[in-house]
Design a protein around this motif. Structure first.
Motif, mmCIF file in Angstrom:
data_model
loop_
_atom_site.group_PDB
_atom_site.id
_atom_site.type_symbol
_atom_site.label_atom_id
_atom_site.label_comp_id
_atom_site.label_asym_id
_atom_site.label_seq_id
_atom_site.Cartn_x
_atom_site.Cartn_y
_atom_site.Cartn_z
ATOM 1 N N ILE A 278 46.330 30.834 55.281
ATOM 2 C CA ILE A 278 47.787 30.820 55.386
ATOM 3 C C ILE A 278 48.346 31.833 54.388
ATOM 4 N N VAL A 279 49.222 32.721 54.856
ATOM 5 C CA VAL A 279 49.881 33.700 53.989
ATOM 6 C C VAL A 279 51.386 33.532 54.147
ATOM 7 N N VAL A 289 60.347 32.997 53.919
ATOM 8 C CA VAL A 289 60.930 34.018 54.791
ATOM 9 C C VAL A 289 60.110 34.179 56.066
ATOM 10 N N ASP A 290 58.791 34.166 55.921
ATOM 11 C CA ASP A 290 57.903 34.328 57.072
ATOM 12 C C ASP A 290 56.507 33.897 56.640
ATOM 13 N N TYR A 291 55.615 33.714 57.601
ATOM 14 C CA TYR A 291 54.252 33.348 57.246
ATOM 15 C C TYR A 291 53.301 33.760 58.360
ATOM 16 N N ILE A 321 54.032 36.793 47.578
ATOM 17 C CA ILE A 321 53.144 36.527 48.707
ATOM 18 C C ILE A 321 52.133 35.475 48.261
ATOM 19 N N GLU A 322 52.279 34.270 48.777
ATOM 20 C CA GLU A 322 51.343 33.187 48.462
ATOM 21 C C GLU A 322 50.312 33.076 49.579
ATOM 22 N N TRP A 323 49.057 32.919 49.193
ATOM 23 C CA TRP A 323 48.014 32.743 50.209
ATOM 24 C C TRP A 323 47.053 31.639 49.777
#
Length: 639
Positions: A278-279, A289-291, A321-323
């Motif tokens: 998942i990003v 905002v988006d993924y 940016i979380e991943w």
């Protein structure tokens, strides 16, 4: 025909030799023995884990001594890596650690290069130089682990808290143990980068002042504004035995307009397995905002995936940016900047349109900032965020809009302000920094402190040297037209004079009360600048300076040497505050101590202050208070 065949054979032989030569050259630039893979990061306590004794000790091919009489000391190092870290262990045949100022340079400590190789393994301008030091006091803790250099022109960049360095004395050995997260040397990674360049230097302190220097490859890794040499690391293909591990980077960390955001993941697997990644794109307001959700099958070994993240264009701004993996413990974060359009010709027209509404210094400052933003945007690397540039664009647009309404917010600003003037020497726009007190009153005259920065720095270093600014002073830090010119070449003296004129024309300065100060290289700059224009300065303050650094750095005797008594006559009757830490090795204490008597003999009015436990650093609070007392005495003409 025979002649033609002979020529063809010679051509084939020549080509074969050429390719063989290139192959041998490439092989000679690879570190011997591959870097072993670890599924789990070692415990960082300064001691080699018992299960890592199989890591091969590596010798340092290059060994130098500051004094030929220094004893030989055996030093070796070991390397390993994991999905999210690089590991270094250094062992020294010495019973005790030696703690010195900036030990990564002076011992006991090390510095290490990780770099982006370029064609033919030529020196590169893209690198990190990590400095590691044995430290035993709080004031030097910042040197335990810090990036000494990042690329060519960035200095002292902090590591994250996840970088760990420990050192140890045990069983007649001393050791250093480091784990460096790959995220701290972003975007370098063994499975994603084409190659990673490496160099390592260990510095062993010998006696009071001497040192032995051990290197993987001969190069001056601490050189300012220089490219770096390296050898390429060869990483072992992972023999992974635990659950999947994933690492992720963005394809680029800055975009413009409606560009797509792409990423690269590297997953190591013990066998055929699944991964779900998942990003998320998170705004500065912490809003999703988006993924992107990526599900894929992994084979044994390393699995590389390229994919897009955003479904829709994102607005101008800064993003986190979380991943993370939904199937294992892998997770991390990086950052992204979406830049607004910046059209330099259009911005210049806008600045011209408000020229009559603002002061000349503000107009020239806006011109400089526009050129600087454009230059930085053209030079930014794909893996760098552009937060500072994005904010600078927003700021200059706001300043222009204010100017259209007749408001000069640059002139009205207080605190630290970076400005610029147009030089009469060559029409260049040159920056400088000023400090304006919050209660500044243009109807009142203010004493001025002129501060000369140290090497590898610029005018913005004034912020870090705020202790030099006495209460009630305006301060000026010239650029000097370069970071490391000893205020001697590159028209540095002309810059100081022009910056001084710019400030005295812009602000209400008492020109009979100007104090000239400097740190390190700037200390030499104080001697040099006063000798050029003694009529401008009432007193001098020198912190950890070297009175002969221009000749020492240039390897000549072409410049003024202020250790020579004949060059000290000009300081007669001049109040001078000189501070130098006794443990300073970078600008040796003994050199400054040696000229104090000479200055006194020539009639200088010297207040010389030392501290036993200080090196090349900011003085202690007691010294700073003594400096302020000296300033008050100077202003009161109490010499």
């Amino acid at each position: 025909m025979k002649k033609l065949n002979f020529i063809l054979k010679l051509t084939c032989i020549a080509m074969s030799l050429f390719f063989l030569s290139n192959t041998l050259k490439a092989q000679s630039n690879i570190i011997e023995h591959e870097v072993k893979y670890l599924s789990v990061a070692p415990v960082i306590d300064g001691e080699l884990d018992s299960n890592l004794t199989y890591l091969k000790p590596r010798e340092f091919p290059v060994k130098n001594k500051s004094n030929n009489n220094n004893p030989d000391v055996d030093v070796s190092y070991r390397l390993a890596y994991g999905t999210d870290f690089f590991y270094v262990y250094i062992e020294v045949d010495a019973e005790k650690l030696v703690y010195r100022d900036r030990a990564y340079q002076n011992g006991d400590g090390f510095h290490m290069v990780l770099a982006k190789p370029i064609a033919d393994n030529e020196p590169t301008e893209e690198f990190y130089v990590l400095a590691g030091s044995a430290v035993n006091k709080k004031s030097m803790e910042w040197t335990r682990n810090i990036f000494w250099y990042y690329n060519v022109d960035n200095i002292f960049k902090r590591t994250s808290k996840d970088t760990q360095l420990m050192f140890l004395e045990k069983d007649g050995k001393t050791s250093f143990e480091l784990v460096l997260p790959w995220k701290d040397v972003y975007p370098y990674h063994p499975w994603i980068s084409e190659n990673i360049g490496f160099n390592l230097c260990f510095v062993k302190a010998i006696g009071e002042k001497e040192k032995n220097i051990y290197k993987v490859l001969e190069d001056e890794m601490g050189a300012e504004n220089s490219s770096r040499k390296y050898k390429n690391l060869k990483f072992q293909q992972p023999l992974h035995e635990t659950e999947n591990q994933t690492y992720f980077v963005l394809d680029r960390n800055n975009i413009k307009g409606k560009e797509t955001i792409s990423g690269i993941s590297a997953t190591v697997s013990a066998g055929k397995d699944n991964e779900e990644l998942i990003v998320k794109i998170i705004s500065g307001e912490n809003t999703l905002v988006d993924y992107s959700r990526q599900t894929f099958t992994c084979e044994q070994g390393v699995n590389i995936k390229h994919f897009d993240i955003n479904k829709n264009p994102i607005a101008t701004g800064g993003y986190k940016i979380e991943w993370y993996s939904k199937l294992n413990a892998s997770k991390g974060e990086t950052y992204l900047t979406s830049l607004p359009e910046f059209n330099l010709p259009e911005i210049r027209k806008e600045i011209e349109s408000i020229k009559e509404n603002i002061s000349k210094p503000s107009y020239q400052t806006l011109q400089f900032k526009a050129f600087e933003i454009d230059k930085e945007l053209n030079e930014v690397k794909t893996y760098e965020t552009c937060g500072n540039q994005r904010l600078a664009i927003s700021k200059i647009l706001s300043q222009i809009n204010k100017g259209k309404n007749g408001e000069d917010i640059i002139y009205g600003k207080r605190g630290f302000i970076r400005k610029a003037y147009r030089s009469e020497l060559d029409e260049k726009l040159i920056p400088y920094m000023v400090y304006i007190p919050d209660d500044y009153d243009p109807n009142k005259k203010y004493p001025l402190l002129v501060y000369l920065h140290g090497s590898a720095s610029d005018e913005t270093n004034l912020k870090g040297a705020k202790f030099t600014i006495p209460e009630g002073f305006i301060a000026l830090a010239p650029n000097g037209r370069g970071p490391s010119n000893c205020y001697t070449w590159d028209n540095a003296q002309a810059d100081i004079a022009e910056a001084l004129n710019a400030v005295t024309e812009s602000y209400s300065i008492d020109e009979t009360n100007i104090i000239l100060s400097g740190f390190s290289m700037g200390g030499y700059g104080v001697y040099r600048t006063y000798s050029e224009a003694p009529e401008k300065y009432k007193a001098l303050a020198i912190f950890s300076g070297n009175p002969n650094i221009a000749n020492m750095w240039s390897g000549t005797n072409n410049y003024m040497d202020f250790t020579q008594e004949k060059n000290l006559e000009i300081f007669k009757n001049v109040p001078m505050f000189i501070f130098h830490g006794k443990k300073d090795i970078n600008c040796a204490f003994d050199i400054t101590q040696g000229i104090i008597e000479k200055l006194n003999n020539n009639g200088a009015i010297v207040k010389f202050v030392t501290e036993d436990d200080k090196g090349h650093e900011t003085p202690g609070q007691k010294t700073i208070l003594s400096y302020y007392d000296w300033v008050r005495a100077v202003l009161n003409n109490d010499k």
